[in-house]
Design a protein around this motif. Structure first.
Motif: not given
Length: 132
Positions: A1-27
């Motif tokens: 079985g599984f020992l744990d479930f680890t949540l890993i939220p999307f982190s926008a900084p330093n990604t292409e999508i954040s460079r294309q949408n600099p004013r939009r809050k991502l994540g």
């Protein structure tokens, strides 16, 4: 079985999508993360005992808040300089004592565990066990 479930939220900084949408809050914001934690705890309640949200991914404050909605593991200490640089809000490595102190401020008791979630004896616990 599984020992744990680890949540890993999307982190926008330093990604292409954040460079294309600099004013939009991502994540996700704090409320999104807490909702996801709560739903995960309910969904996995019988199958997976441990739900983790690493403080180094979302910040210590968010991880501490998540303890009240289902998280029972905020991750551990980090000594890799590359990973520390990625921590949100410029947070730096935390010692086990720093994390224990922060957790105790939430009214909870921190427990050191190994990778399999077995308790790890600390000097303090060994000393108290000898006294009692």
């Amino acid at each position: 079985g599984f020992l744990d479930f680890t949540l890993i939220p999307f982190s926008a900084p330093n990604t292409e999508i954040s460079r294309q949408n600099p004013r939009r809050k991502l994540g996700p914001d704090l409320q999104d993360i807490l909702k996801l934690v709560a739903v995960s705890r309910i969904f996995f309640s019988r199958a997976i005992k441990n739900v983790q949200l690493k403080w180094s991914s979302v910040g210590l404050d968010t991880s501490l808040r998540s303890l009240s909605v289902g998280v029972n593991d905020i991750g551990g200490t980090i000594y890799d300089a590359g990973l520390i640089a990625l921590a949100p809000n410029g947070e730096h490595a935390k010692t086990p004592h720093d994390l224990e102190k922060s957790i105790s401020r939430t009214g909870r008791v921190a427990r050191r565990r190994d990778s399999y979630y077995n308790p790890v004896a600390t000097k303090r616990r060994k000393a108290s066990a000898r006294k009692g």
